[in-house]
Motif scaffolding. Sequence first.
Motif, short mmCIF file in Angstrom:
data_model
loop_
_atom_site.label_atom_id
_atom_site.label_comp_id
_atom_site.label_asym_id
_atom_site.label_seq_id
_atom_site.Cartn_x
_atom_site.Cartn_y
_atom_site.Cartn_z
N ALA A 2 0.86 -1.07 0.09
CA ALA A 2 0.16 0.11 0.01
C ALA A 2 0.90 1.36 -0.01
O ALA A 2 0.59 2.25 -0.71
CB ALA A 2 -0.85 0.01 1.32
N GLN A 3 1.85 1.17 0.77
CA GLN A 3 2.81 2.36 0.73
C GLN A 3 3.60 2.63 -0.63
O GLN A 3 3.64 3.74 -1.05
CB GLN A 3 3.74 2.23 2.06
CG GLN A 3 3.45 2.46 3.22
CD GLN A 3 2.52 1.47 3.97
OE1 GLN A 3 2.69 0.10 3.39
NE2 GLN A 3 1.30 1.68 4.70
N PHE A 4 3.83 1.61 -1.21
CA PHE A 4 4.65 1.61 -2.45
C PHE A 4 3.36 2.15 -3.66
O PHE A 4 3.79 3.06 -4.33
CB PHE A 4 4.93 0.34 -2.79
CG PHE A 4 6.56 -0.09 -2.36
CD1 PHE A 4 7.83 0.54 -2.69
CD2 PHE A 4 6.66 -1.37 -1.68
CE1 PHE A 4 8.75 0.57 -2.20
CE2 PHE A 4 7.82 -1.61 -0.99
CZ PHE A 4 8.96 -0.60 -1.57
N GLN A 5 2.34 1.72 -3.59
CA GLN A 5 1.23 2.12 -4.50
C GLN A 5 1.00 3.82 -4.15
O GLN A 5 0.56 4.32 -5.04
CB GLN A 5 0.04 1.26 -4.31
CG GLN A 5 0.31 -0.03 -4.68
CD GLN A 5 -1.04 -0.96 -4.53
OE1 GLN A 5 -1.94 -0.93 -3.90
NE2 GLN A 5 -1.13 -2.00 -5.54
N ALA A 6 1.11 3.96 -2.95
CA ALA A 6 0.99 5.66 -2.57
C ALA A 6 2.17 6.62 -2.88
O ALA A 6 2.12 7.47 -2.60
CB ALA A 6 0.42 5.52 -1.08
N ASN A 7 3.09 6.01 -3.52
CA ASN A 7 4.36 6.52 -3.76
C ASN A 7 4.07 7.53 -5.05
O ASN A 7 4.85 7.21 -5.90
CB ASN A 7 5.59 5.68 -4.00
CG ASN A 7 7.03 6.31 -4.13
OD1 ASN A 7 7.17 7.23 -3.19
ND2 ASN A 7 7.51 6.05 -5.04
N VAL A 8 3.27 8.55 -4.80
CA VAL A 8 3.07 9.25 -5.87
C VAL A 8 2.86 10.79 -5.25
O VAL A 8 2.91 11.14 -4.04
CB VAL A 8 1.59 9.05 -6.44
CG1 VAL A 8 1.45 7.74 -6.94
CG2 VAL A 8 0.57 9.10 -5.48
N PRO A 9 2.89 11.76 -6.30
CA PRO A 9 3.13 13.26 -5.59
C PRO A 9 1.88 13.47 -4.75
O PRO A 9 0.77 13.13 -5.04
CB PRO A 9 3.00 14.04 -6.98
CG PRO A 9 3.48 13.01 -8.23
CD PRO A 9 2.92 11.97 -7.70
N GLU B 122 4.57 17.43 -1.71
CA GLU B 122 5.86 16.51 -1.55
C GLU B 122 5.93 15.46 -2.93
O GLU B 122 5.10 14.97 -3.43
CB GLU B 122 5.61 15.86 -0.39
CG GLU B 122 6.76 15.05 -0.13
CD GLU B 122 6.87 14.26 1.22
OE1 GLU B 122 7.63 13.37 1.64
OE2 GLU B 122 5.66 14.56 1.93
N GLU B 123 7.28 15.67 -3.43
CA GLU B 123 7.49 14.56 -4.60
C GLU B 123 7.53 13.28 -4.09
O GLU B 123 7.58 12.88 -2.81
CB GLU B 123 8.71 14.99 -4.94
CG GLU B 123 8.80 16.42 -5.83
CD GLU B 123 7.78 16.37 -6.90
OE1 GLU B 123 7.82 15.40 -7.77
OE2 GLU B 123 6.96 17.35 -7.22
N PRO B 124 7.43 11.97 -5.09
CA PRO B 124 7.46 10.74 -4.68
C PRO B 124 8.92 10.29 -4.16
O PRO B 124 9.82 11.13 -4.25
CB PRO B 124 7.27 10.04 -6.01
CG PRO B 124 6.62 11.02 -6.97
CD PRO B 124 6.96 12.47 -6.56
N THR B 125 8.78 9.36 -3.16
CA THR B 125 10.19 8.79 -2.72
C THR B 125 11.00 8.11 -3.48
O THR B 125 10.29 6.96 -4.07
CB THR B 125 9.79 8.20 -1.24
OG1 THR B 125 8.84 9.11 -0.38
CG2 THR B 125 11.26 7.86 -0.69
N PRO B 126 12.11 8.31 -3.95
CA PRO B 126 13.04 7.28 -4.44
C PRO B 126 13.09 6.09 -3.84
O PRO B 126 13.42 6.08 -2.49
CB PRO B 126 14.47 8.16 -4.72
CG PRO B 126 14.16 9.54 -4.43
CD PRO B 126 13.03 9.63 -3.46
N THR B 127 12.90 4.96 -4.36
CA THR B 127 12.74 3.46 -3.81
C THR B 127 13.78 2.89 -3.83
O THR B 127 13.99 1.84 -2.94
CB THR B 127 11.56 3.06 -4.11
OG1 THR B 127 11.66 2.68 -5.71
CG2 THR B 127 10.45 3.66 -4.01
N LEU B 128 15.02 3.24 -4.67
CA LEU B 128 16.18 2.19 -4.66
C LEU B 128 16.75 1.86 -3.33
O LEU B 128 17.45 0.63 -2.99
CB LEU B 128 17.10 2.68 -5.60
CG LEU B 128 18.29 1.62 -6.04
CD1 LEU B 128 18.20 0.49 -6.24
CD2 LEU B 128 19.19 2.29 -6.89
#
Length: 245
Positions: free
Chosen positions: A108-115, A121-127
């Motif tokens: 759910a947190q990854f799917q919510a990784n949008v502006p 706030e910008e999306p969080t880089p996930t690497l």
Amino acid sequence: MSNGDIFVGEVIGTAILILFGAGVCAAVTLRHSKARAAGWVAIAFGWGFGVLAGAYTAAPLSGGQLNPAVTIGIAVDTGKWGKVWVYLLGQLVGAMLGAVLTYLVYLAQFQANVPDEESGEEPTPTLGIFSTIPEIRNPVANLVTEIIATIALVLPILAFGLTKGLGESGTTVLIVSLLVVGIGLSLGGPTGYAINPTRDLGPRIVHTFLPIPHKGTSDWGYAWIPVVGPLIGGALAGLIYNAAF
């Protein structure tokens, strides 16, 4: 130990290691996580507990090496290379599995990784959840950091084998887990302390293919350093141990 036991043990143990380690990185990094911004100390202990859980789980089957640098260090010291490929294959598969499990836990947190429209706030880089990223990109310095940090891991692990009381009491894995925490706190600042080739490579492969919104680059140009550095460090630790002890 049979090849089958070694493979299964390393897959399970490494998957647990990555689930805990990448999991704490996700907890600290992603928006809408209750542990967001918990900090570097939380990350260091999360990885240490991952070693604790993974190695204790895998120990009856494979000895719980969970790290090609450790496997190579032991092989260089003992001269026994016959089962190295089984360890390495199990570790890579386990690391990829652990990365997938982390993704599912934080789906759910990854799917919510949008502006964020309200805050901007910008999306969080996930690497950085899955693999390491240097603070200063300097290939020579980054490689040296990984080599030294891996020696600081593998050489004590080999030396712990001389301390019979640790093996008899079953506390060797606990001590190694605290060692990993210490390395993270002391030596992890420059590169994020991969000190384990498959810990970095397996999740990086998974990150490349995961359907994470705005996930950013998988940074394959840097990927060789957290693989080559720990392998060199593990081999050097085996040579040092063989010569000195």
